[in-house]
Design an enzyme around this catalytic site. Structure first.
Site: not given
Ligand code: TTP
Ligand code: MG
Length: 388
Positions: A4, A99-100
């Site tokens: 992730d 991203d995951e």
């Molecule tokens: P996440 O992996 O949940 O968050 P992140 O990568 O920004 O932070 P981290 O993993 O380090 O905690 O989500 C990935 C991307 O998806 C995030 O950068 C933006 C998008 N996203 C949204 O647009 N809305 C949301 O509610 C979430 C959770 C994520």
């Molecule tokens: Mg993330």
């Protein structure tokens, strides 16, 4: 393995603009606009800002933050590169989002010198080739791998080798840590005094009484039992993309232009995996939050223009009120094309195939933005103007 990216959208912006390094950065909308936080940098998280919070609330908590709109195209391009790096290590990759993803390494782990080595190589390559950090978790199941990747975020690495290890790690944590326990389920269980994973062991019968089959599953997860398989893209039931607008849209040309870009993205995605789709679904959320979907099933397709044509046909048939979100998804996926080619269109089809093939190879080698159809350029120009 679960990978992730850290603060993904924000990290891409920081990578591309050194002035943002170390600053509280909030991606979503400007403080004067309606909207929610998509994500924010870890510096902004210190102020209590988080995803899905309203921009207004974020601004109250962090008035000195830097606020930006998302640049979806850039995130997609970074994501494509990241996915390609994962693909090196196994063909069993489940992309959960941009991203995951989960990587099933059971068949390839020995080939690459062990899971730990793969994890570090992936982190290293993403850092060097894409300029971003990620967190990697190794587990014996999907849930354990995901929890492991969250454990040392950001830029983390952690391993959860067994159910026993997992149980000890999470026993005193809030039940939200378990896969399948969202806000609603957690509130329900909390009202029965079930707050920690430990409470789930103690009151497993009660959990099952309250939640039925879902409860049974949650009790299994609490015990570290998780037999879910990594489902690669090719076995996925559908693949889609959607776009939420900052303001409600009544201009249908603008919607069509967005469909062109979405069709292009999806087309590249499925071609990369050698996939064809038979059903195109258009998803619309109107300004009053009413949601509709419209589908059409026809020949197996993977070209952008075919995806767009079908989506556009569906768009032309819907009621024309202000729209908040538009999305396309593709389903009835298969790895082979089966369609009838009539004698007359063989020549046309051959040329189209050649052109598509060359464009696809260029995009693969030099990035999705390296070559475009003239119509896509027109659309992008129009959309840029509209946004200004
Ligand atoms: P996440 O992996 O949940 O968050 P992140 O990568 O920004 O932070 P981290 O993993 O380090 O905690 O989500 C990935 C991307 O998806 C995030 O950068 C933006 C998008 N996203 C949204 O647009 N809305 C949301 O509610 C979430 C959770 C994520
Ligand atoms: Mg993330």
């Amino acid at each position: 393995m679960h990978v992730d990216m850290d603060a993904f959208y924000a990290a891409v912006e920081v990578r591309d603009n050194p002035k943002l390094v170390g600053k509280p950065l909030i991606i979503g909308a400007l403080p004067s606009e309606r909207g929610v936080v998509a994500t924010c940098s870890y510096e902004a998280r210190k102020f209590g800002v988080h995803s899905a919070m309203s921009i207004k609330e974020a601004y109250r908590l962090c008035p000195n933050g830097i606020y930006m709109h998302p640049n979806s195209h850039k995130y997609k391009e970074a994501s494509d590169k990241i996915h390609e790096i994962w693909d090196v290590y196994t063909d069993l990759v489940e992309y959960v989002s941009l991203d995951e993803g989960y990587l099933d390494l059971a068949g390839s782990v020995n080939l690459f010198g062990g899971a730990k080595k793969i994890a570090h190589e992936i982190k290293e390559r993403i850092k060097n080739e894409v300029g971003l950090t990620c967190s990697v978790g190794i587990g014996y199941s999907k849930m354990s791998a995901k929890l492991a990747s969250e454990e040392k975020k950001p830029n983390g690495f952690f391993e959860i080798p067994s159910a026993e290890f997992l149980k000890n790690l999470i026993i005193n944590r809030d039940i939200r840590v378990l896969h399948g326990v969202g806000k609603k389920t957690a509130n329900e269980l909390h009202s029965f005094g079930i707050k920690t994973v430990h409470d789930i062991y103690d009151k497993s019968e009660l959990v099952i009484d309250i939640l039925g089959n879902n409860g049974r599953q949650i009790v299994e997860f609490a015990k570290g039992i998780d037999n879910r398989k990594v489902t690669p893209f090719a076995d996925a039931k559908s693949i889609g993309t959607e776009q939420t607008f900052q303001k409600d849209i009544t201009n249908f040309q603008f919607l069509k232009d967005n469909l062109v870009l979405m069709a292009n993205d999806l087309s590249f995605d499925i071609q990369r995996k050698g996939i064809f789709a038979q059903t195109v679904t258009l998803k619309i959320t109107y300004a009053d939050m009413k949601q509709i979907t419209r589908s059409k099933t026809g020949e197996t397709i993977n070209y952008a223009e075919d995806i767009f044509k079908t989506a556009n046909e569906l768009l032309n048939k819907i009621e024309r009120h202000a729209i908040r979100l538009i999305g396309i998804s593709l389903s009835n996926l298969s790895s082979s094309e089966c369609r009838q080619i009539t004698f007359e269109d063989t020549y046309k089809t051959e040329n189209k195939e050649k052109l598509n093939d060359v464009m696809f190879k260029l995009k693969q080698k030099y990035g999705v933005d390296s070559i475009k159809n003239a119509n896509v350029l027109d659309v992008q120009k129009r959309l840029n103007k509209e946004e200004k």
